[in-house]
Design a protein around this motif. Structure first.
Motif, PDB file in Angstrom:
ATOM      1  N   PHE A 155     -17.657   2.077 -45.468  1.00 56.11           N
ATOM      2  CA  PHE A 155     -18.745   3.057 -45.390  1.00 56.11           C
ATOM      3  C   PHE A 155     -20.031   2.365 -44.978  1.00 56.11           C
ATOM      4  O   PHE A 155     -20.159   1.145 -45.049  1.00 56.11           O
ATOM      5  N   MET A 156     -21.010   3.183 -44.540  1.00 49.46           N
ATOM      6  CA  MET A 156     -22.319   2.689 -44.111  1.00 49.46           C
ATOM      7  C   MET A 156     -23.413   3.523 -44.768  1.00 49.46           C
ATOM      8  O   MET A 156     -23.321   4.747 -44.794  1.00 49.46           O
ATOM      9  N   THR A 157     -24.440   2.867 -45.273  1.00 50.47           N
ATOM     10  CA  THR A 157     -25.610   3.556 -45.816  1.00 50.47           C
ATOM     11  C   THR A 157     -26.844   2.996 -45.122  1.00 50.47           C
ATOM     12  O   THR A 157     -27.148   1.808 -45.248  1.00 50.47           O
ATOM     13  N   ILE A 158     -27.552   3.855 -44.389  1.00 49.86           N
ATOM     14  CA  ILE A 158     -28.633   3.390 -43.528  1.00 49.86           C
ATOM     15  C   ILE A 158     -29.919   4.161 -43.823  1.00 49.86           C
ATOM     16  O   ILE A 158     -29.955   5.387 -43.733  1.00 49.86           O
ATOM     17  N   PHE A 159     -30.962   3.437 -44.174  1.00 51.30           N
ATOM     18  CA  PHE A 159     -32.282   4.022 -44.388  1.00 51.30           C
ATOM     19  C   PHE A 159     -33.100   3.891 -43.104  1.00 51.30           C
ATOM     20  O   PHE A 159     -33.283   2.785 -42.587  1.00 51.30           O
ATOM     21  N   SER A 160     -33.580   5.020 -42.576  1.00 48.41           N
ATOM     22  CA  SER A 160     -34.522   5.029 -41.447  1.00 48.41           C
ATOM     23  C   SER A 160     -34.009   4.242 -40.239  1.00 48.41           C
ATOM     24  O   SER A 160     -34.762   3.493 -39.611  1.00 48.41           O
ATOM     25  N   GLY A 161     -32.752   4.421 -39.921  1.00 49.12           N
ATOM     26  CA  GLY A 161     -32.177   3.760 -38.763  1.00 49.12           C
ATOM     27  C   GLY A 161     -32.182   4.672 -37.552  1.00 49.12           C
ATOM     28  O   GLY A 161     -31.808   5.843 -37.638  1.00 49.12           O
ATOM     29  N   ALA A 162     -32.587   4.148 -36.412  1.00 51.37           N
ATOM     30  CA  ALA A 162     -32.661   4.958 -35.195  1.00 51.37           C
ATOM     31  C   ALA A 162     -31.281   5.223 -34.624  1.00 51.37           C
ATOM     32  O   ALA A 162     -30.414   4.358 -34.631  1.00 51.37           O
ATOM     33  N   LEU A 163     -31.080   6.426 -34.095  1.00 47.11           N
ATOM     34  CA  LEU A 163     -29.851   6.785 -33.389  1.00 47.11           C
ATOM     35  C   LEU A 163     -30.038   6.677 -31.883  1.00 47.11           C
ATOM     36  O   LEU A 163     -29.119   6.958 -31.126  1.00 47.11           O
ATOM     37  N   ILE A 164     -31.221   6.270 -31.462  1.00 45.70           N
ATOM     38  CA  ILE A 164     -31.515   6.097 -30.040  1.00 45.70           C
ATOM     39  C   ILE A 164     -31.383   4.620 -29.674  1.00 45.70           C
ATOM     40  O   ILE A 164     -31.176   3.769 -30.535  1.00 45.70           O
ATOM     41  N   THR A 165     -31.513   4.319 -28.390  1.00 44.25           N
ATOM     42  CA  THR A 165     -31.404   2.934 -27.956  1.00 44.25           C
ATOM     43  C   THR A 165     -32.616   2.128 -28.413  1.00 44.25           C
ATOM     44  O   THR A 165     -33.669   2.687 -28.761  1.00 44.25           O
ATOM     45  N   VAL A 166     -32.471   0.817 -28.362  1.00 39.16           N
ATOM     46  CA  VAL A 166     -33.570  -0.066 -28.749  1.00 39.16           C
ATOM     47  C   VAL A 166     -34.792   0.159 -27.859  1.00 39.16           C
ATOM     48  O   VAL A 166     -35.921   0.269 -28.348  1.00 39.16           O
ATOM     49  N   LYS A 167     -34.579   0.254 -26.568  1.00 42.35           N
ATOM     50  CA  LYS A 167     -35.709   0.436 -25.659  1.00 42.35           C
ATOM     51  C   LYS A 167     -36.417   1.765 -25.896  1.00 42.35           C
ATOM     52  O   LYS A 167     -37.651   1.848 -25.846  1.00 42.35           O
ATOM     53  N   GLN A 168     -35.659   2.819 -26.181  1.00 44.37           N
ATOM     54  CA  GLN A 168     -36.272   4.112 -26.476  1.00 44.37           C
ATOM     55  C   GLN A 168     -37.082   4.043 -27.763  1.00 44.37           C
ATOM     56  O   GLN A 168     -38.181   4.598 -27.856  1.00 44.37           O
ATOM     57  N   GLN A 169     -36.557   3.352 -28.759  1.00 38.74           N
ATOM     58  CA  GLN A 169     -37.291   3.211 -30.018  1.00 38.74           C
ATOM     59  C   GLN A 169     -38.602   2.467 -29.796  1.00 38.74           C
ATOM     60  O   GLN A 169     -39.632   2.821 -30.372  1.00 38.74           O
ATOM     61  N   LEU A 170     -38.562   1.427 -28.962  1.00 39.78           N
ATOM     62  CA  LEU A 170     -39.793   0.682 -28.691  1.00 39.78           C
ATOM     63  C   LEU A 170     -40.835   1.557 -27.996  1.00 39.78           C
ATOM     64  O   LEU A 170     -42.032   1.456 -28.278  1.00 39.78           O
ATOM     65  N   ARG A 171     -40.380   2.429 -27.083  1.00 34.78           N
ATOM     66  CA  ARG A 171     -41.331   3.341 -26.424  1.00 34.78           C
ATOM     67  C   ARG A 171     -42.029   4.209 -27.472  1.00 34.78           C
ATOM     68  O   ARG A 171     -43.244   4.414 -27.422  1.00 34.78           O
ATOM     69  N   PHE A 172     -41.254   4.734 -28.409  1.00 32.91           N
ATOM     70  CA  PHE A 172     -41.814   5.571 -29.471  1.00 32.91           C
ATOM     71  C   PHE A 172     -42.774   4.774 -30.338  1.00 32.91           C
ATOM     72  O   PHE A 172     -43.888   5.224 -30.653  1.00 32.91           O
ATOM     73  N   GLN A 173     -42.365   3.562 -30.718  1.00 35.49           N
ATOM     74  CA  GLN A 173     -43.197   2.748 -31.599  1.00 35.49           C
ATOM     75  C   GLN A 173     -44.501   2.336 -30.925  1.00 35.49           C
ATOM     76  O   GLN A 173     -45.559   2.334 -31.554  1.00 35.49           O
ATOM     77  N   PHE A 174     -44.423   2.018 -29.644  1.00 33.33           N
ATOM     78  CA  PHE A 174     -45.657   1.679 -28.930  1.00 33.33           C
ATOM     79  C   PHE A 174     -46.580   2.896 -28.833  1.00 33.33           C
ATOM     80  O   PHE A 174     -47.804   2.770 -28.876  1.00 33.33           O
TER      81      PHE A 174
END
Length: 282
Positions: A155-174
């Motif tokens: 099993f997996m338990t994930i807090f606040s993990g993105a379901l998008i790609t790394v590059k997409q997450q960086l665009r959002f974070q920037f």
């Protein structure tokens, strides 16, 4: 420049019981040519077990969070990240001028987590309980990669993990730029448009968690905060829902008023929910 999600902090709170109904044992184990150091927390009558997977940053073993889980009947292996604390190897991250979200590094960290699962499994070999992974933030990319590599993971338990790609997450974070009031002045449509269309600031081998999650059949729980400014939560939930039909045993829990650090905010509910979910694994 910031190449990563901010460190996901596991801090003690009221869930951390005073009693210590568990034993601890320091361990060293090999992974990809280096030695990693950690601690196994083994409670009496454990009902499940987890390896804690690091978020970003130079994270040592998470003893406070492991103590919390062990006091709730969950066995734990937590270890110092590669290149940090007593673990060997080289740490990758922006603090030292390197990119720690390149596919090669995320896969390397997933191999470390897989080795940790093997160590915990061997230690608990006479206790037939399910072993899973738990972590937050950047671990949302690493945990599925690890689960694909190691069939012992149930099993997996994930807090606040993105379901998008790394590059997409960086665009959002920037775009959010660490502004805690971001959602007071921006719409979901606006944020999503930037996440999907902004030019990338860096070039590296990308990782798409959906590629791995479509191939896994183990249960997974994602816990999100609705005011997260590092992960686009609504977009991640939308993508997770597309994976759920059929044989996927994926669930999520949304706390609308929480931010990125869902595991230890002022509310203990997210961790309580995760613990109950873990203890119901078979």
């Amino acid at each position: 420049m910031n190449f990563l999600l901010l460190p996901f902090l596991f801090i003690s709170n009221s869930l951390l019981a005073i009693s210590s109904n568990f034993t601890t044992k320091n361990v060293k184990f090999q992974s990809e040519g280096i030695s990693l150091s950690g601690t196994i927390f083994n409670p009496k009558n454990a009902s499940a077990a987890v390896v804690i997977v690091h978020g970003s940053g130079q994270e040592k073993r998470m003893t406070e969070f492991a103590t919390l889980l062990a006091n709730n009947g969950i066995a734990v292996l937590t270890y110092d990240k590669r290149g940090v604390g007593e673990s060997g190897g080289v740490y990758a991250g922006p603090e030292v001028g390197t990119n720690n979200v390149d596919s090669l590094n995320l896969n390397l960290l997933s191999l470390d987590a897989s080795s940790a699962v093997d160590v915990l499994s061997k230690d608990l070999q006479n206790n037939r309980i399910p072993i899973g992974l738990i972590g937050g933030s950047q671990a949302g990319w690493i945990i599925p990669l690890t689960a694909q590599k190691n069939k012992k993971i149930k099993f997996m338990t994930i807090f606040s993990g993105a379901l998008i790609t790394v590059k997409q997450q960086l665009r959002f974070q920037f775009y959010t730029n660490g502004n805690s009031s971001f959602w007071d002045t921006h719409t979901e449509e606006d944020a999503r448009n930037h996440t999907m269309t902004d030019p990338d600031k860096y070039e590296f081998i990308d990782t798409d968690p959906l590629d791995t999650l479509t191939k896994l059949s183990i249960p997974g729980l994602w816990i999100f905060g609705g005011k997260d400014i590092q992960v686009p939560v609504n977009l991640s939930i939308e993508l997770l829902n597309k994976l759920k039909p059929g044989s996927k045993q994926y669930e999520y829990k949304l706390y609308p008023d929480l931010g990125h650090n869902t595991a230890f905010s002022d509310s203990t509910e997210p961790v309580e929910y995760a613990i109950k979910w873990i203890k119901n694994r078979k």
